[in-house]
Design a protein around this motif. Structure first.
Motif, short mmCIF file in Angstrom:
data_model
loop_
_atom_site.label_atom_id
_atom_site.label_comp_id
_atom_site.label_asym_id
_atom_site.label_seq_id
_atom_site.Cartn_x
_atom_site.Cartn_y
_atom_site.Cartn_z
N THR A 19 -1.79 -0.12 6.87
CA THR A 19 -2.92 -0.70 6.14
C THR A 19 -2.39 -1.80 5.23
O THR A 19 -1.37 -1.60 4.56
CB THR A 19 -3.65 0.36 5.31
N THR A 20 -3.05 -2.93 5.21
CA THR A 20 -2.65 -4.02 4.33
C THR A 20 -3.31 -3.86 2.97
O THR A 20 -4.26 -3.09 2.79
CB THR A 20 -3.05 -5.38 4.93
N ALA A 21 -2.82 -4.62 2.01
CA ALA A 21 -3.41 -4.57 0.67
C ALA A 21 -4.84 -5.09 0.67
O ALA A 21 -5.62 -4.73 -0.22
CB ALA A 21 -2.55 -5.39 -0.30
N SER A 31 -3.10 8.61 -0.65
CA SER A 31 -2.86 7.54 -1.61
C SER A 31 -2.04 6.40 -1.03
O SER A 31 -2.00 5.31 -1.62
CB SER A 31 -2.15 8.10 -2.85
N GLY A 66 4.94 -1.47 -4.43
CA GLY A 66 4.81 -0.33 -3.53
C GLY A 66 6.08 0.49 -3.52
O GLY A 66 7.13 0.07 -4.02
N GLY A 88 -1.01 3.71 2.17
CA GLY A 88 -1.67 3.05 3.29
C GLY A 88 -0.90 3.10 4.58
O GLY A 88 -1.47 2.88 5.66
N CYS A 89 0.42 3.34 4.52
CA CYS A 89 1.26 3.38 5.71
C CYS A 89 1.86 4.77 5.84
O CYS A 89 2.54 5.24 4.92
CB CYS A 89 2.37 2.32 5.63
N ARG A 124 -0.80 -0.58 -5.93
CA ARG A 124 -1.36 -1.63 -5.07
C ARG A 124 -1.97 -2.76 -5.89
O ARG A 124 -1.89 -3.93 -5.50
CB ARG A 124 -2.42 -1.02 -4.14
N HIS A 143 -6.45 -2.54 8.75
CA HIS A 143 -5.63 -1.40 9.13
C HIS A 143 -5.42 -1.38 10.64
O HIS A 143 -6.20 -1.96 11.42
CB HIS A 143 -6.30 -0.09 8.68
N THR A 158 0.82 -1.21 0.00
CA THR A 158 0.00 0.00 0.00
C THR A 158 0.85 1.26 0.00
O THR A 158 0.30 2.36 0.05
CB THR A 158 -0.93 0.02 1.22
N SER A 159 2.19 1.10 -0.02
CA SER A 159 3.17 2.19 -0.04
C SER A 159 3.26 2.87 1.33
O SER A 159 2.34 2.79 2.15
CB SER A 159 2.87 3.21 -1.13
N GLN A 164 -0.96 5.46 -6.51
CA GLN A 164 -2.30 4.91 -6.31
C GLN A 164 -2.52 3.63 -7.11
O GLN A 164 -3.31 2.78 -6.70
CB GLN A 164 -3.34 5.95 -6.70
#
Length: 697
Positions: free
Chosen positions: A681-683, A588, A566, A590-591, A561, A687, A289-290, A558
């Protein structure tokens, strides 16, 4: 194919090379088996699962230790007093009536054994009832749990799990045995023997597990896998480099779950109770999630985040699970050079590899789009990024297409600079070569259109020429070659588990370094989108991403994912990102990581993206009770001794309010040095809330 995209004629199983012993690796022999058998319970995202002890979601009410001990002592004294009064007859003999009612008269003779046994058994029963009552009254069970052997066992590290049946023991490779084939069972026996003999490490186990997954997916035949294992044992199915481990490790890794530990969640009321004192770890399912980390210099971005992540991803690459590109400056502490397959030191004449300016593509339009993003992506209008980026890409496409049609290659940096400057000689030579072939009529029109637009108001060519001139310097004269004299590395090779480190120039070439960083990000985004094997996780780690975040880069992040890829970006401040892109960037990924020393205006952006939550606000009003009688004063003094507080009358008002999870002020002033607040946050969408994490623990 090898990592350069060229045919690979090496044998499938090259000889095992000699390499330095790993530090912090899973030890061989019995210790490796203990590591392999240690339980890893299911846990919330971001929790270090190796030996994890789950905790309840809600914090239980805890009685203060002073009050608990005092109550236990007083209850014991009360029980002792009651027993003493009964034993000495001060309360009469009524409590013995049940005994005499049940005991026969013949047992009452002096020195009768039956009478002695019955009487003392009755005494024990009454004493036990009194003891049970005072123990419940004094909460001795809670005292035992908090200060007795159960508490001592909880403080000790997790012990090795008990041996499991061979059918469930991971050291016996039950997944191979479950296939039922004779070859797979023989391979499982060989691998189990190597594990017991101390010839296997965590990377070997992860690599062979990945190879067996390829067998199940039909990418490798079971017979070839079994033959390789029976021949090479734990060294079978090696990485193309032949390396089986890193030369050194500085972080704790668990390749069975794919995690790397980056810290410990603080025992702080702002952290959910289930996370407190638990290890915090990152894994590919989170990095998919980058990640964006923001913190000033010295806050630990490189040492506490980038270096462990780079180590983890290179270990995954050795296991055949990932491809990683690490971008930073020389000496930034991103790991030794022999931990990577390809090392590109831009600006160093002794660099073993070169960087492909066009990303290994042969499509002029794709090459123009990537190069335009690198050269002019930072000047695109965030409100209308497509319009701002179309003109530079169009200008480059009008030149790259005709040049490749004539020379069967893309132009070098000096050649491209001359074309963008509108030098009449190379343009005339290019047009003359195109006119000779009628099949190039459309390219002639492209070149004529470029010559007509040259010099007009709004032409992007002068800007592109100024930017490409930053790469046309003596320090880079041996780089970005397109004639085949060097070994340029194309990012198209991310179809393979390759480990790449790119050292950007530092002194005197900061703007060129930003251009190259944007170029690598653009090439990475384009290459991972066209990969055939998306089960291989691809990650770009970009240390110090100032000037890299552009409108196109945010859109590219974005899209990563969905292709199992990532990026990891670190920034000293969000001021390095255009104001209009800060919210989209944090939204955009998640982490998100906010390190100690953040400014209040940077903290405000994190506070907005983390949002608010409903919480219970308790307003407590204490009014001290004043005793007027001597007995009341004595009772108040006793309560003060037991509880440690003066007697008060308390009024509690409870209401639900909506508050920020972490306010800008808390992020700027409430995060201790060496700590960070991170949300994961995971793919799959799971979260973890923002956690205050000690990066040094």
């Amino acid at each position: 194919m090898d990592i350069d995209g060229k045919p690979d004629n090496r044998p499938v199983h090259p000889p095992r090379p000699r390499h330095a012993p790993a530090v912090e690796a899973a030890p061989p022999g019995a210790a490796f088996l203990s590591w392999l058998r240690t339980p890893r319970p299911e846990a919330a995202p971001g929790i270090w699962r190796f030996g994890h002890r789950p905790r309840p979601d809600e914090e239980p009410e805890v009685t203060p230790a002073r009050q608990l001990v005092t109550g236990a002592v007083i209850s014991f004294l009360v029980g002792w007093l009651v027993w003493s009064l009964l034993w000495n007859g001060y309360l009469g003999g009524w409590w013995l009536l049940p005994l005499w009612a049940m005991v026969p008269d013949s047992w009452a003779e002096p020195h009768s054994v039956g009478a002695v046994v019955a009487v003392y058994a009755y005494y024990a029963l009454v004493g036990g009832i009194i003891l049970l009552a005072v123990a419940r009254l004094g909460r001795w069970a809670e005292l035992w749990r908090r200060f007795g052997p159960p508490a001592w066992a909880a403080r000790r590290p997790a012990e090795a799990a008990a041996p499991r049946p061979a059918g469930e023991d991971p050291a016996h490779w039950p997944e191979l045995r479950a296939s039922g084939s004779v070859e797979a069972v023989a391979a499982a026996d060989r691998l189990a023997a190597d594990a017991r003999a101390g010839l296997m490490r965590d990377v070997d186990h992860a690599r062979l597990t990945r190879a067996w997954q390829g067998v199940r997916a039909g990418l490798l035949s079971p017979g070839a896998f079994a033959e390789a294992v029976l021949r090479d044992g734990a060294a079978a199915c090696p990485h193309p480099s032949g390396t089986r481990d890193l030369p050194v490790r500085t972080a704790r890794h668990d390749l069975l779950t794919g995690q790397v530990r980056v810290g410990t969640a603080a025992d702080d009321p702002r952290n959910p109770y289930a996370y407190r004192d638990a290890g915090v770890a990152l894994a590919p399912d989170l990095l998919a999630t980058s990640l964006v980390a923001v913190g000033p210099a010295g806050s630990g971005k490189t040492s506490a985040l980038v270096r462990p992540l780079a180590e983890s991803l290179t270990l995954h690459a050795l296991a055949g699970r990932a491809a990683v590109v690490v971008v930073g400056t020389d000496g930034a502490g991103l790991g030794p050079a022999d931990a990577y397959d390809v090392v590109i030191r831009v600006g160093d004449p002794d660099s073993p590899h070169d960087l492909d300016l066009y990303g290994g593509t042969t499509d002029p339009d794709e090459a123009a789009a990537m190069l335009a993003e690198a050269l002019a992506g930072d000047v695109a209008d965030p409100q209308a990024p497509a319009e701002g980026g179309r003109r530079p890409a169009t200008v480059l496409a009008q030149l790259l297409g005709p040049f490749r049609a004539v020379h069967d290659r893309f132009p070098s940096v000096p050649e491209l600079r001359a074309l963008l400057d509108g030098d009449p000689e190379p343009l005339a030579a290019l047009r003359e070569a195109l006119v000779r072939d009628p099949a190039h009529a459309s390219l002639v029109r492209e070149l004529d259109a470029r010559q007509r637009q040259s010099g007009r108001h709004g032409d992007a060519a002068p800007l592109l020429a100024d930017r490409i001139a930053l790469l046309d310097r003596p320090a880079f004269s041996t780089f970005f070659d397109t004639t085949g004299r060097t070994r340029p590395f194309p990012l198209r090779a991310l179809d393979h588990p390759v480990r790449v480190r790119l050292d950007l120039p530092r002194h005197g070439h900061s703007e060129a370094a930003r251009i190259l960083a944007r170029l690598v990000l653009a090439q990475f985004s384009a290459s991972v989108a066209v990969r055939q094997d998306r089960s291989l996780f691809a990650c770009l780690v970009l240390d110090e991403a100032a000037g890299v975040v552009t409108p196109e880069a945010v859109r590219a992040v974005q899209r990563l994912r969905s292709v199992n890829a990532g990026v990891v970006l670190t920034l000293r401040t969000l001021d390095d990102v255009p104001r209009a892109l800060r919210g989209p960037l944090l939204g955009s990924v998640g982490c998100r990581v906010a390190l100690a020393g953040l400014t209040p205006w940077d903290g405000q952006d994190f506070a907005e993206v983390w949002g608010k939550e409903w919480t219970e606000a308790r307003d407590v009003t204490d009014r001290q009770i004043v005793a007027e009688t001597p007995a009341g004063k004595a009772l108040h003094a006793l309560r003060r001794v037991i509880t440690g507080h003066a007697p008060t009358a308390r009024a509690v008002t409870v209401r639900q309010v909506e508050r920020e999870r972490w306010s800008a002020s808390d992020l700027a002033h409430g995060v201790p040095p060496g700590h960070a607040v991170l949300s994961l946050t995971t793919a799959a969408g799971e979260h973890a809330p923002p956690l205050l994490t000690d990066l040094r623990a």
